[in-house]
Design a protein around this motif. Structure first.
Motif, mmCIF file in Angstrom:
data_model
loop_
_atom_site.group_PDB
_atom_site.id
_atom_site.type_symbol
_atom_site.label_atom_id
_atom_site.label_comp_id
_atom_site.label_asym_id
_atom_site.label_seq_id
_atom_site.Cartn_x
_atom_site.Cartn_y
_atom_site.Cartn_z
ATOM 1 N N ASN A 1 0.857 -1.179 0.000
ATOM 2 C CA ASN A 1 0.000 0.000 0.000
ATOM 3 C C ASN A 1 0.898 1.237 0.000
ATOM 4 O O ASN A 1 1.826 1.322 0.814
ATOM 5 C CB ASN A 1 -0.900 -0.007 1.245
ATOM 6 N N PRO A 2 0.664 2.197 -0.878
ATOM 7 C CA PRO A 2 1.530 3.383 -0.934
ATOM 8 C C PRO A 2 1.635 4.116 0.396
ATOM 9 O O PRO A 2 2.678 4.708 0.699
ATOM 10 C CB PRO A 2 0.852 4.262 -1.998
ATOM 11 N N VAL B 1 -0.633 9.764 -11.118
ATOM 12 C CA VAL B 1 0.520 10.609 -10.783
ATOM 13 C C VAL B 1 0.228 11.470 -9.554
ATOM 14 O O VAL B 1 1.018 11.523 -8.603
ATOM 15 C CB VAL B 1 0.912 11.496 -11.981
ATOM 16 N N ALA B 2 -0.922 12.160 -9.563
ATOM 17 C CA ALA B 2 -1.232 13.098 -8.478
ATOM 18 C C ALA B 2 -1.457 12.386 -7.146
ATOM 19 O O ALA B 2 -0.910 12.802 -6.112
ATOM 20 C CB ALA B 2 -2.464 13.918 -8.844
ATOM 21 N N ASN B 3 -2.243 11.318 -7.150
ATOM 22 C CA ASN B 3 -2.635 10.669 -5.888
ATOM 23 C C ASN B 3 -1.632 9.662 -5.368
ATOM 24 O O ASN B 3 -1.520 9.470 -4.146
ATOM 25 C CB ASN B 3 -3.997 9.986 -6.056
ATOM 26 N N LYS C 1 1.296 12.562 -4.067
ATOM 27 C CA LYS C 1 0.697 12.710 -2.739
ATOM 28 C C LYS C 1 1.174 11.640 -1.757
ATOM 29 O O LYS C 1 1.521 11.956 -0.607
ATOM 30 C CB LYS C 1 -0.822 12.676 -2.850
ATOM 31 N N GLN C 2 1.199 10.386 -2.195
ATOM 32 C CA GLN C 2 1.511 9.310 -1.249
ATOM 33 C C GLN C 2 2.987 8.914 -1.240
ATOM 34 O O GLN C 2 3.487 8.475 -0.204
ATOM 35 C CB GLN C 2 0.651 8.078 -1.562
ATOM 36 N N ASN D 1 6.322 19.393 -9.955
ATOM 37 C CA ASN D 1 7.707 19.643 -9.565
ATOM 38 C C ASN D 1 8.480 18.368 -9.215
ATOM 39 O O ASN D 1 9.009 18.209 -8.118
ATOM 40 C CB ASN D 1 7.761 20.628 -8.383
ATOM 41 N N PHE D 2 8.524 17.443 -10.159
ATOM 42 C CA PHE D 2 9.425 16.294 -10.025
ATOM 43 C C PHE D 2 10.168 16.110 -11.347
ATOM 44 O O PHE D 2 9.803 16.694 -12.369
ATOM 45 C CB PHE D 2 8.670 15.019 -9.627
#
Length: 311
Positions: A7-8, A108-110, A114-115, A148-149
């Motif tokens: 799990n992330p 990508v976002a979640n 985020k995680q 920003n990665f």
């Protein structure tokens, strides 16, 4: 410290991560080149490295009627090989129909941002992800500016090498060319399973064997024959000779994997063990008598002991 997660949210938030993702089936030399680059990049950035992989294999979900797909490594074998290369974390994401419907932007976002707090993602030019494989390298470039990665591309030559190697390994294992397969993998091909009760015929002729049930139903089983190798049981290594096939001399019908361990005499029913196939000795054949079979097994055993080095 190396750690395995499913799990992330479980992955430590110590620092931003250098991430690569993919099935990495077999973790062969082509894969190893990518993973070593990820490890080196993380060290340069004074951060940790992460591989995202999937279970079950995505093709088993999107092609549920595919009965031909076979894996070079179980998920446990894959993680072990990846950790040996220096990757800090492995995240196994459950690949479900629901997961396959995620948009690239949501993934990508979640998950990545985020995680997992992605610092850099290392990915192939031909990598696709998200619903209908709609996300690609250019998608990551676009989103990297928003979140920003950094994105690093795996050279096309390396990606092509990985695809060719995976195909060659499968063909080699299916054609009794174990040496070629092991050269491409960079280590002996392995089978992981549990010892089950058999007919104990080996014991009656002086060669007790461990009958192994392979835990992963999609694991690629090499061509029938006799192999020399090493068995890892209870964290100890033993030389072994192994037969894969249907045991035609005793009118066998079902495929079995039987290993005789040298200098070993212990009840290991129910134990988890790993077979490392070092060399292919001969094909499986039907002998005229049990005595003829026993004579050949003696020769196989002597050859295996001489070929295998535990050091």
């Amino acid at each position: 410290m190396t750690s395995l997660y499913r799990n992330p949210s479980e992955v430590p938030k110590i620092s931003p991560l250098v991430i690569t993702q993919g099935t990495f089936d077999g973790v062969h030399l082509g894969h190893q080149k990518v993973l070593k680059h990820v490890v080196d990049l993380a060290r340069e950035q004074h951060t940790q490295s992460l591989l995202i992989t999937y279970h079950p294999h995505p093709r088993l979900v999107v092609e549920p009627n595919n009965r031909e797909l076979r894996m070079l490594s179980s998920i446990e074998e894959k993680a072990e090989a990846v950790f040996a290369l220096g990757i800090d974390y492995v995240l196994i994401l459950p690949f479900t129909q629901e997961f396959s419907q995620l948009s690239p932007e949501t993934f990508v976002a979640n998950i990545l941002v985020k995680q997992l707090n992605v610092h850099t993602i290392v990915i192939g030019y031909d990598h696709h992800f998200g619903i209908h494989r709609s996300g690609d390298f250019n998608t990551l470039i676009r989103l990297s500016k928003q979140f920003n990665f950094a994105v690093q591309e795996i050279p096309a030559s390396t990606i092509d090498e990985i695809a060719v190697s995976s195909t060659r390994i499968r063909k080699a294992l299916s054609n009794s060319s174990l040496y070629d397969a092991n050269q491409l993998i960079g280590r002996p091909y392995q089978l992981t399973g549990t010892v089950i009760h058999g007919k104990q015929l080996g014991r009656t002729i002086g060669f007790p064997t461990a009958n192994i049930h392979i835990n992963d139903p999609y694991k690629l089983i090499p061509s029938f024959g006799v192999y020399a190798g090493i068995c890892l049981v209870e964290n100890k290594r033993f030389k072994m000779v192994c037969n894969i096939g249907v045991r035609p001399t005793v009118d066998g019908e079902n495929i079995s994997i039987e290993a005789h361990l040298f200098d070993f005499d212990k009840n290991i029913y129910g134990e988890h063990l790993t077979l490392f196939l070092v060399q292919y000795l001969r094909n499986e054949k039907k002998f005229d008598s049990i005595e003829a079979l026993k004579s050949q097994i003696l020769l196989d055993a002597q050859q295996a002991q001489n070929l295998v080095n535990l050091d």
